[in-house]
Design an enzyme around this catalytic site. Structure first.
Site, PDB file in Angstrom:
ATOM      1  N   THR A 176     -10.338   4.190  10.854  1.00  0.00           N
ATOM      2  CA  THR A 176     -10.206   3.390  12.074  1.00  0.00           C
ATOM      3  C   THR A 176      -9.680   4.189  13.256  1.00  0.00           C
ATOM      4  OG1 THR A 176      -8.045   2.612  11.319  1.00  0.00           O
ATOM      5  CG2 THR A 176      -9.934   1.197  10.872  1.00  0.00           C
ATOM      6  N   ASP A 212      -3.509   4.260  -1.973  1.00  0.00           N
ATOM      7  CA  ASP A 212      -4.402   4.682  -0.890  1.00  0.00           C
ATOM      8  C   ASP A 212      -4.366   6.199  -0.752  1.00  0.00           C
ATOM      9  OD1 ASP A 212      -5.944   4.806   1.432  1.00  0.00           O
ATOM     10  OD2 ASP A 212      -4.239   4.359   2.735  1.00  0.00           O
ATOM     11  N   LYS A 232      -7.413   8.058  -1.107  1.00  0.00           N
ATOM     12  CA  LYS A 232      -8.736   8.450  -0.585  1.00  0.00           C
ATOM     13  C   LYS A 232      -9.276   9.673  -1.315  1.00  0.00           C
ATOM     14  CE  LYS A 232      -7.562   6.769   4.071  1.00  0.00           C
ATOM     15  NZ  LYS A 232      -6.125   6.534   3.825  1.00  0.00           N
ATOM     16  N   ASP A 252     -13.321  14.772  -3.761  1.00  0.00           N
ATOM     17  CA  ASP A 252     -13.355  16.068  -4.427  1.00  0.00           C
ATOM     18  C   ASP A 252     -14.626  16.104  -5.267  1.00  0.00           C
ATOM     19  OD1 ASP A 252     -12.512  18.543  -5.740  1.00  0.00           O
ATOM     20  OD2 ASP A 252     -10.465  17.998  -5.159  1.00  0.00           O
ATOM     21  N   ARG A 275       3.005  -1.097  10.743  1.00  0.00           N
ATOM     22  CA  ARG A 275       4.163  -1.121  11.630  1.00  0.00           C
ATOM     23  C   ARG A 275       4.545  -2.497  12.172  1.00  0.00           C
ATOM     24  NH1 ARG A 275       1.881   4.510  14.004  1.00  0.00           N
ATOM     25  NH2 ARG A 275       0.021   3.496  13.171  1.00  0.00           N
ATOM     26  N   LYS A 307       0.840  -1.191   0.000  1.00  0.00           N
ATOM     27  CA  LYS A 307       0.000   0.000   0.000  1.00  0.00           C
ATOM     28  C   LYS A 307       0.878   1.245   0.000  1.00  0.00           C
ATOM     29  CE  LYS A 307      -2.238   1.579   3.752  1.00  0.00           C
ATOM     30  NZ  LYS A 307      -1.967   3.039   3.814  1.00  0.00           N
TER      31      LYS A 307
END
Length: 234
Positions: free
Chosen positions: A121, A63, A65, A68, A212, A36
Site C-alpha cells: 500500500t 506477516d 511476506k 524466496d 497506529r 499482526k
C-alpha cells in the site's frame, strides 16, 4: 483452518521490542481483534512472543511476506503452521512455483490461512515503474491476485482500492485482507492508498489491518472497539 470472519479487525503490533507489544496486547480483547506480528518484532522477539500472544487468546497473523525459492518458502510455511499461527503470508512476486510450494506445504489438517501480498500500500504508479512493474497499482494487484487464485491460496493482501475488482475477478473466493485502513481524521502516515474502516468493508475487505490509530491511541482498547463497531455497522 476453518474460518470465522469474526473478529475482522487485525491490530498491527509494529513495535521494536516484545515488552511494549505485550503491554498493548494486555489492554486489548481477543474477542475484538486479532494481532499482526511483522518483520521487526518477530526478528527481535521470535516465536516465543507469538506463543505468548496466542496464550492470551489472540489469533496471530504472522506477516513476514516470505519471498524466496520455493523449497525455502515451503519450509518457512510449515514452521509457521507448527507455531500455530492463524494466518501467514507470502509475496505474490515470488511467482507461480513458489506460491504452489507454499500451498502444498499447508495443504492438510488445521493449517493457517495462507495469503499473498499483491502490491504494497506504500506503492504508487511512479514507484512501481521504478521497479519494473507496468501499469497502475490496481492493475498490477489484479494480475497478481489472478496468479494467487490459480495457485490455490486462500486470499490476498491488497489495498481497499483494489478489493472490489479482486472480489469480482475471483468470484468472492479469495479473502481480501486490507492494510492502509485509517479512521476518519487519522493521519495517512506512510500509506499511499487508504480507506476508512466502513469504506474498506464496503469495498469488499474481509479483514482490516489497523496499526497506529490503535497502537498510538490514548486508550487503545477504546480505539479498537470503535474500529470494530464501525466494521460491524458497515
Amino acid at each position: 483452518m476453518s474460518g470465522v470472519q469474526d473478529p475482522r479487525l487485525i491490530v498491527a503490533l509494529d513495535f521494536a521490542a516484545a515488552e511494549p507489544a505485550e503491554a498493548l496486547a494486555a489492554r486489548l480483547d481477543p474477542a475484538v481483534c486479532r494481532l499482526k506480528v511483522g518483520k521487526e518484532l518477530f526478528t527481535r522477539a521470535g516465536p516465543a512472543l507469538v506463543e505468548r500472544l496466542q496464550g492470551r487468546g489472540f489469533g496471530v497473523f504472522l506477516d513476514l511476506k516470505y519471498h524466496d525459492i520455493p523449497n525455502t518458502v515451503a519450509a518457512a510455511c510449515r514452521a509457521a503452521a507448527e507455531l500455530g499461527v492463524w494466518m501467514v503470508n507470502v509475496h505474490a512476486l515470488g511467482g507461480r512455483e513458489m506460491l504452489a510450494a507454499a500451498r502444498e506445504a499447508l495443504s492438510g489438517g488445521d493449517t493457517p490461512w495462507l495469503i499473498a501480498v499483491t502490491v504494497l500500500t506504500s506503492h504508487d504508479a511512479a514507484s512501481l515503474e521504478e521497479i519494473g512493474l507496468r501499469g497502475t497499482p490496481g492493475e498490477a494487484a489484479l494480475r497478481l491476485a489472478g496468479l494467487v487464485e490459480r495457485a490455490g491460496l486462500d486470499g490476498v493482501v491488497c489495498s481497499p482500492a483494489e478489493a472490489p475488482e479482486i472480489r469480482r475477478q475471483s468470484g468472492g473466493r479469495l479473502l481480501r485482507v486490507t492494510p492502509g485502513v485509517r479512521p476518519a481524521g487519522a493521519a495517512a502516515d506512510d500509506q499511499a492508498r487508504i480507506a476508512t474502516p466502513a469504506g474498506a468493508v464496503a469495498a469488499g475487505a474481509d479483514y482490516l489491518v489497523v496499526g497506529r490509530p490503535v497502537t498510538r491511541a490514548g486508550d487503545p482498547a477504546a480505539a479498537a472497539r470503535a474500529v470494530a463497531e464501525e466494521i460491524g455497522a458497515a
